[in-house]
Write an enzyme that holds these catalytic residues in place. Structure first.
Site, mmCIF file in Angstrom:
data_model
loop_
_atom_site.group_PDB
_atom_site.id
_atom_site.type_symbol
_atom_site.label_atom_id
_atom_site.label_comp_id
_atom_site.label_asym_id
_atom_site.label_seq_id
_atom_site.Cartn_x
_atom_site.Cartn_y
_atom_site.Cartn_z
ATOM 1 N NE ARG A 78 1.299 -76.236 78.186
ATOM 2 C CZ ARG A 78 1.802 -76.304 76.846
ATOM 3 N NH1 ARG A 78 2.030 -76.021 76.078
ATOM 4 N NH2 ARG A 78 2.032 -77.586 76.639
ATOM 5 C CG HIS A 130 5.702 -80.553 75.281
ATOM 6 N ND1 HIS A 130 4.391 -79.229 75.369
ATOM 7 C CD2 HIS A 130 5.792 -80.508 73.465
ATOM 8 C CE1 HIS A 130 4.917 -78.544 74.032
ATOM 9 N NE2 HIS A 130 5.383 -79.159 73.942
ATOM 10 C CD GLU A 175 0.276 -79.101 70.034
ATOM 11 O OE1 GLU A 175 0.592 -79.777 68.916
ATOM 12 O OE2 GLU A 175 0.087 -78.027 70.330
ATOM 13 C CG ASN A 301 -1.723 -76.390 72.737
ATOM 14 O OD1 ASN A 301 -1.691 -76.229 74.437
ATOM 15 N ND2 ASN A 301 -0.419 -77.512 73.136
ATOM 16 C CE1 TYR A 303 1.284 -71.422 68.313
ATOM 17 C CE2 TYR A 303 -0.118 -74.091 68.772
ATOM 18 C CZ TYR A 303 0.863 -73.187 68.689
ATOM 19 O OH TYR A 303 2.264 -73.095 69.855
ATOM 20 C CD GLU A 361 1.496 -75.442 72.679
ATOM 21 O OE1 GLU A 361 2.067 -74.932 71.663
ATOM 22 O OE2 GLU A 361 2.797 -76.238 73.385
HETATM 23 C C1 FCB Z 1 3.158 -76.993 68.703
HETATM 24 C C2 FCB Z 1 4.123 -77.733 69.438
HETATM 25 C C3 FCB Z 1 5.018 -76.796 70.648
HETATM 26 C C4 FCB Z 1 5.195 -76.106 69.036
HETATM 27 C C5 FCB Z 1 4.125 -75.269 68.050
HETATM 28 C C6 FCB Z 1 3.900 -73.635 67.185
HETATM 29 O O1 FCB Z 1 2.050 -78.132 68.394
HETATM 30 O O2 FCB Z 1 2.900 -78.155 70.855
HETATM 31 O O3 FCB Z 1 6.085 -77.673 70.402
HETATM 32 O O4 FCB Z 1 5.610 -76.292 68.717
HETATM 33 O O5 FCB Z 1 3.241 -75.780 67.794
#
Ligand code: FCB
Length: 456
Positions: A78, A130, A175, A301, A303, A361
């Protein structure tokens, strides 16, 4: 209880990057300036005065990077296209001002990259936006201006006309929350503004750009799967009090529902419209229908989660916190919360019913270093990924149509306002020499892909 750790046979394992974070070559071969070029060149905006001018030098070293992907056994890569590398001024159609110049060197770069990937059976997953908006469009108002959404469709049309015969997976935006609210309200990202009305208009025009681009991409690339990548986080109330629960639901509306609901033909969530209390007069007839254009997939995405404490009432009136005060965190200060991935995947499927899902992500920053033996050992990243892959497997076993998973990131790169201080890569980049060094996690990921299962 046994843990489910294997994946469906056609599961897609990949890794992700983004143009501004890896390419460098910011002013080479006819590329136009982006808002990130401009922003990172302003003193004080980026940690240590870093810029993406050189980044991981991927624009020159892409062959070496594709070879890394092949060695790792990736099924898919990607990456994003730098809009101003294709269209230095933004729009594709020549208007009254004679804009709309196409940069052939930019087209060549992505054509060569796509061909090289396909030659070794790595599926390109392209993100069109992006975050590196052509500065020329920002000079005319940026995302708060409706014309930017129109220009985006011209760009999406050009990119999918050029690459759509070979590229089967497209994401319009990465995002949009971050583009709109971190760029135009918090000001931590380009273009660095602090205005709620601008941020709300930006969010709307981003969604509109997405909705308008979906049919354009489908026209040019009829077999393609088209979607969008959202950053989603569960919001956990810090205590069971009504005040904390209400604050968490509001947080959910601001981050998650503001995007998920209009994309799913539910319109903007009324509680959050009321919370903002702004006129929203940028919404025109037909916009919500356009935004609700059906997607083939949703990219998430993921985290971490957010723990939400209501700070509007005095502490004495609230009940004590019930969540752990000191959870395990990554170098970004983000809590390691793998269950959140399972919970959100379930919600996207059982509530929103997207036809298929990708984790576009997931990954972690740690303070990696080259050891005396020349190796980069990152056991914390292996543990992070292992826990998250396991939650993904659990979601699939529960019926979630998760088709693939992209680790952020293939290699260390420019982490936006943090510059080069945060390393997310499977592969370490020595920025002085641009040498790539495999981390333990890259070797481990190669074994995961080969086994199609979470291995030790
Ligand atoms: C996300 C972004 C990516 C990267 C990660 C850690 O928000 O999409 O570009 O910076 O965080």
């Amino acid at each position: 209880m046994s843990t489910i750790t294997s994946f469906p046979p056609d599961f897609i394992w990949g890794a992700a990057t983004a143009s501004y974070q890896v390419e460098g070559a910011w002013d080479e071969d006819g590329k136009g300036e982006s808002i990130w070029d401009c922003f990172s060149h302003m003193p004080g905006k980026i940690a240590n005065g870093d810029t993406g001018d050189v980044a991981s030098d991927h624009y020159h070293r892409w062959r070496e990077d594709v070879a890394l992907m092949e060695e790792m056994g990736l099924h898919a890569y990607r990456f994003s296209i730098a809009w101003p590398r294709l269209l230095p001024e933004g729009p594709a159609l020549s208007g009254a001002k004679g804009r709309g110049r196409v940069n052939p060197a930019g087209l060549d770069f992505y054509n060569r990259l796509v061909d090289a990937l396909l030659e070794i059976q790595i599926e390109p997953f392209i993100t069109l936006y992006h975050w590196d908006l052509p500065q020329a469009l920002q000079d005319q108002g940026g995302w708060p201006a409706r014309a930017t959404a129109e220009a985006f469709v011209e760009y999406a049309d050009l990119a999918s006309r050029t690459l759509g015969d070979r590229v089967r997976h497209w994401m319009t935006l990465n995002e949009p929350y971050v583009s709109a609210f971190v760029g135009y309200l918090e000001g931590r990202h380009a273009p660095g503004h602090s205005d709620l009305d601008e941020a709300l208009a930006a969010a709307h025009h981003l969604l509109l750009a997405h909705g308008w681009a979906v049919p354009a991409i489908r026209r040019n690339s009829p077999d393609a799967q088209v979607g969008i990548a959202l950053n989603l986080s569960g919001q956990t109330p810090a205590s069971p009090s009504a005040a904390d629960r209400a604050a968490a639901w509001r947080g959910d509306g601001i981050l998650n529902r503001w995007f998920l609901d209009p994309l799913s033909a539910r319109g903007y969530p009324p509680d959050i419209v009321q919370h903002y209390g702004r006129p929203m007069d940028f919404v025109q007839a037909g916009d919500l229908e356009a935004i609700a254009a059906p997607n083939d997939f949703l990219g998430m995405n993921y985290y971490s989660r957010r723990i939400v404490r209501n700070t509007e009432i005095p502490r004495a009136k609230n009940v004590p916190r019930t969540v752990f005060p000191n959870p395990e965190k990554t170098e970004m200060g983000w809590e390691v919360y793998p269950q959140g991935l399972y919970e959100l995947l379930g919600r996207l499927h059982f509530d929103y019913r997207f036809p298929s899902l990708y984790v576009t992500e997931n990954g972690a920053a740690y303070a990696d270093q080259i050891g005396p033996d020349g190796r980069v050992d990152d056991p914390a990243r292996v543990a992070y990924l292992k826990a998250h892959f396991t939650e993904a497997a659990r979601a699939i076993a529960a019926g979630v149509p998760l088709r693939g998973y992209f680790v952020w990131s293939l290699m260390d790169n420019f982490e936006w306002a943090h510059g080069y201080s945060k390393r997310f890569g499977l592969v370490y980049v020595d920025y002085r020499t641009q040498r790539r060094v495999w981390k333990t996690s890259a070797n481990w990921y190669r074994r995961v892909i080969a086994a199609n299962a979470v291995v030790d």
